[in-house]
Design an enzyme around this catalytic site. Structure first.
Site, mmCIF file in Angstrom:
data_model
loop_
_atom_site.group_PDB
_atom_site.id
_atom_site.type_symbol
_atom_site.label_atom_id
_atom_site.label_comp_id
_atom_site.label_asym_id
_atom_site.label_seq_id
_atom_site.Cartn_x
_atom_site.Cartn_y
_atom_site.Cartn_z
ATOM 1 N N GLU A 16 -1.604 8.042 -5.057
ATOM 2 C CA GLU A 16 -2.213 7.639 -6.371
ATOM 3 C C GLU A 16 -3.699 8.353 -6.584
ATOM 4 O O GLU A 16 -4.130 8.922 -5.674
ATOM 5 C CB GLU A 16 -2.513 6.114 -5.989
ATOM 6 C CG GLU A 16 -1.422 5.316 -5.960
ATOM 7 C CD GLU A 16 -1.482 3.768 -6.065
ATOM 8 O OE1 GLU A 16 -2.786 3.377 -6.335
ATOM 9 O OE2 GLU A 16 -0.840 3.080 -5.290
ATOM 10 N N HIS B 119 0.399 0.070 -9.813
ATOM 11 C CA HIS B 119 -0.483 -0.438 -8.813
ATOM 12 C C HIS B 119 -1.057 -1.824 -9.725
ATOM 13 O O HIS B 119 -2.256 -1.783 -9.826
ATOM 14 C CB HIS B 119 -1.487 0.443 -8.324
ATOM 15 C CG HIS B 119 -1.985 -0.330 -7.002
ATOM 16 N ND1 HIS B 119 -2.620 0.576 -6.213
ATOM 17 C CD2 HIS B 119 -2.032 -1.429 -6.558
ATOM 18 C CE1 HIS B 119 -3.091 -0.238 -5.005
ATOM 19 N NE2 HIS B 119 -2.789 -1.527 -5.379
ATOM 20 N N ARG C 165 0.629 -1.424 -0.154
ATOM 21 C CA ARG C 165 -0.049 0.099 -0.002
ATOM 22 C C ARG C 165 0.847 1.204 -0.044
ATOM 23 O O ARG C 165 1.947 1.382 0.581
ATOM 24 C CB ARG C 165 -1.088 0.031 1.185
ATOM 25 C CG ARG C 165 -1.904 -0.954 1.177
ATOM 26 C CD ARG C 165 -2.997 -0.414 0.172
ATOM 27 N NE ARG C 165 -4.193 -1.251 0.076
ATOM 28 C CZ ARG C 165 -4.367 -2.458 -0.782
ATOM 29 N NH1 ARG C 165 -3.312 -2.606 -1.601
ATOM 30 N NH2 ARG C 165 -5.478 -2.997 -0.938
#
Length: 335
Positions: A291, A309, A262
């Protein structure tokens, strides 16, 4: 037919309306087919976050399926009175207000098993890329491969092997253990850190049905970082970075760090400083603090191997996610 018979004729009951599912971040075809076969209506329209509540209400959506691109917060939950179930295609649930949803009687599901192999393999894509500087070579070869081939060959000639090196795995859940299996298969030494100290058996299974169990001892993060040649993180979202300047300073010189967990579990400013100082040889990042707009300093750094990602974004993982989600939805509504 007598007139009175016409008025007394029984009406044909209408078919019950299908339960509608919005797969806002997409759903594999096999999962859609399984749901439609069971009598559900699946809508795969991508709805912008700010328009999501209105769309869910106007279409009478009962099930919302998301991945990491869509946030399901308290406000959205309060706005959508017809929601009965929220599904997350993946392991983490940090983009869903789980406790709040469940307090409103909305079931929350995810797919904790489906993407573990895919994420683990991406970790090693970044590791192999890092130790051989492939991410930088792939930038420079198209530009200078014809005119400076010998110079480039020399600049990338100091690669190192993973075999025999120590891999520290922070977070030893499903994905962390998949990473350990690959590392052991490569001949690496594996150490791990988890919530509890102890020993975990990792079973390597081979194509000929043979297997071997290898014990892995877990230890505190502060110990793991001191003697790991490479470090990979597999922890949920944190309120503050797990790896910051203090932890980076305690690592071995020339360490490589991978984050496919993460954004925010690594202090990105401290990481860039450590790369600049030479303490960190390279880093592979699949997730970012900001992000979907990572910091430009990260994107431009020549010692970072970057991906957007995509840890769970393999065809196989998406198929498993779709089937696992659809099976859970069917069981929930058909029980």
């Amino acid at each position: 037919m007598k007139p009175e018979d016409f008025f007394n004729k029984p009406t044909i009951p209408s078919k019950p309306e299908k339960i509608k599912i919005l797969a806002n971040d997409g759903l594999a075809e096999d999962g859609v087919a399984q749901l439609e076969k069971a009598g559900f209506e699946v809508i795969s329209t991508k709805v912008a976050q700010e328009q999501l509540a209105e769309y869910i209400n106007s279409k009478n959506i009962a099930v919302l399926l998301v991945r990491s691109a869509t946030t399901v917060d308290n406000t959205l939950i309060d706005s959508c009175k017809n929601l009965k179930l929220i599904g997350r295609g993946g392991v983490g649930l940090d983009n869903i207000a789980v406790e709040y949803a469940e307090s409103k009687g909305i079931k929350v599901i995810n797919t904790p098993h489906a993407a573990s192999d895919s994420v683990a393999e991406l970790v090693f894509a970044h590791l192999f890329s890092g130790v051989r500087k492939l991410f930088d070579a792939n930038r420079n070869m198209p530009l200078e491969g014809e005119s400076r081939f010998k110079e480039l060959k020399k600049s990338y000639s100091a690669g190192i092997e993973l075999r025999g090196k120590t891999l520290g795995i922070i977070g030893f859940g499903r994905i962390g253990r998949k990473v350990a299996k690959i590392a052991l298969g490569l001949g690496m030494k594996v150490i791990a850190s988890d919530k509890e100290e102890g020993e975990v058996n990792i079973t390597l299974e081979f194509y000929n049905h043979q297997s071997i169990a290898i014990p892995i001892k877990t230890e505190p993060v502060e110990e793991l970082i001191k003697h790991s040649d490479f470090i990979t993180l597999h922890v949920p979202a944190q309120t503050k970075p797990l790896i910051g300047k203090k932890e980076l300073d305690a690592m071995k010189p020339g360490v490589g760090i991978i984050n496919a967990a993460r954004g925010g579990v690594i202090d990105e400013v401290a990481l860039l400083d450590a790369i600049e100082d030479g303490k960190v040889a390279f880093s592979g990042l699949d997730t970012f603090e900001a992000e979907p707009r990572p910091a430009i300093k990260l994107l431009m750094n020549e010692k970072l191997s970057l991906s957007p990602h995509i840890g769970a974004s393999t065809l196989e993982a998406q198929q498993r996610i779709g089937l696992e989600l659809s099976q859970q939805i069917i069981l929930h509504f058909k029980k």
